[in-house]
Scaffold this motif. Sequence first.
Motif, mmCIF file in Angstrom:
data_model
loop_
_atom_site.group_PDB
_atom_site.id
_atom_site.type_symbol
_atom_site.label_atom_id
_atom_site.label_comp_id
_atom_site.label_asym_id
_atom_site.label_seq_id
_atom_site.Cartn_x
_atom_site.Cartn_y
_atom_site.Cartn_z
ATOM 1 N N THR A 103 -0.257 4.281 0.344
ATOM 2 C CA THR A 103 -0.788 5.270 1.283
ATOM 3 C C THR A 103 -0.341 5.003 2.714
ATOM 4 O OG1 THR A 103 -2.809 3.944 1.405
ATOM 5 C CG2 THR A 103 -2.815 5.826 -0.098
ATOM 6 N N THR A 104 -0.180 3.742 3.099
ATOM 7 C CA THR A 104 0.244 3.412 4.464
ATOM 8 C C THR A 104 1.695 2.974 4.551
ATOM 9 O OG1 THR A 104 -0.446 1.084 4.296
ATOM 10 C CG2 THR A 104 -2.105 2.680 4.986
ATOM 11 N N GLU A 147 -10.227 5.016 1.115
ATOM 12 C CA GLU A 147 -9.082 5.922 1.141
ATOM 13 C C GLU A 147 -8.073 5.561 0.055
ATOM 14 O OE1 GLU A 147 -7.762 5.373 5.094
ATOM 15 O OE2 GLU A 147 -9.482 6.421 5.986
ATOM 16 N N GLN A 177 2.656 -0.040 4.181
ATOM 17 C CA GLN A 177 2.645 -1.388 4.736
ATOM 18 C C GLN A 177 2.174 -2.371 3.672
ATOM 19 O OE1 GLN A 177 3.536 -2.333 7.865
ATOM 20 N NE2 GLN A 177 4.075 -0.238 8.446
ATOM 21 N N SER A 222 0.844 -1.190 0.000
ATOM 22 C CA SER A 222 0.000 0.000 0.000
ATOM 23 C C SER A 222 0.881 1.243 0.000
ATOM 24 C CB SER A 222 -0.920 0.005 1.229
ATOM 25 O OG SER A 222 -1.599 1.237 1.336
ATOM 26 N N ASP A 242 -2.189 -4.784 6.433
ATOM 27 C CA ASP A 242 -3.242 -3.797 6.676
ATOM 28 C C ASP A 242 -4.611 -4.458 6.785
ATOM 29 O OD1 ASP A 242 -1.549 -1.630 6.730
ATOM 30 O OD2 ASP A 242 -1.776 -1.166 4.608
ATOM 31 N N TYR A 291 -10.626 1.689 4.664
ATOM 32 C CA TYR A 291 -9.278 1.505 4.108
ATOM 33 C C TYR A 291 -9.326 1.458 2.583
ATOM 34 C CZ TYR A 291 -4.995 -1.162 2.990
ATOM 35 O OH TYR A 291 -3.814 -1.612 2.462
ATOM 36 N N ARG A 330 -7.173 -4.614 10.057
ATOM 37 C CA ARG A 330 -8.443 -3.895 10.019
ATOM 38 C C ARG A 330 -9.659 -4.810 9.917
ATOM 39 N NH1 ARG A 330 -8.387 1.604 8.108
ATOM 40 N NH2 ARG A 330 -6.286 2.474 8.142
#
Length: 335
Positions: A81-82, A293, A84, A79, A89, A290, A93
Amino acid sequence: MRGVLWRLAGSLPALAAVVVVTFILTRVLPGDTATYFAGPTASAESIAQIRTALGLDRPLPEQFWSYVVALFHGDLGMSLTTGQPVLVDILARLPASAELTLCGLVLAMAVAIPLGIIAAVRQGSLADHACRVIVTAGVSLPVFFTGLLLVYVFYFLLGWSPAPLGRLDAFASAPPTVTGFYLIDAALIGDWETWRSAFAQLVLPAVTLGLFALAPIARITRASMLAVLGAEFIRTARAAGLASRTIILTYALRNALLPVVTTLGMVFSFLLGANVLVEKVFAWPGIGSYAVEALIASDGAPVQGFVLTMAILYVALNLTIDLINRALDPRARQA
């Protein structure tokens, strides 16, 4: 067991189709991942360098082959954006989404099944009319509107609910992870203060999902009970002098449960989809928010991982429903 294995084998082409379709869609949808992460002031060379580093300059068949090979190794990608791995992720989550979905489903069942039974047994009564009104309202109201309405009334006007800002309030810390379900993990260590905080945060989003799920469950329970109550064996049981409670709960309800259980599987699937909107309304840190986003950021790997995870959950859920139906219906065990 053989039927379950055949069903599992038959679901593999559907999973393969999900992989292909999600891969193509993340490539053809508007938005450029390299441009987004390079920033609005980046030069064309910087954007080209990022695109090369991400492998987006390669032909689509080559990108797809690399993606499939990574899937077979348990790698859903990274990802952007994170920062990770997508699998990390999602595993972090998924318990939040599962806890919310299961609580909403249990709440809906606790209200809808008794309401459907009473509405079928007492046709034309106040309970029957209430069932119809609730079913109509549940089908008509969008889930995000219900969530916003509950927040406005119970948080803004009445002040009974905490701020809709996640799974815990600002003064509570998450319990040690055992199951990922805060209610269970807090209860296991006897941290009742954290348990009360998690429960308070869970009430409104669970009620929102429960109201959404209540309508189809109540409607199918009422219709199934009406069909069973008109059957020959129920008239025979009444003629034999059995108590109404015994006839309804022992004979009628068990035979009416088959379509209800099947409906519960479909409703659970709908709730997983509705979770996306509910999580955004209540700032719930689940896989739905998640994925949203990531989609806004044109980050394809999390979106692909989310869709594939949902597909696997749907397959596992359908297999579970098959097993429950076999346990409830002896005829299914012989098939």
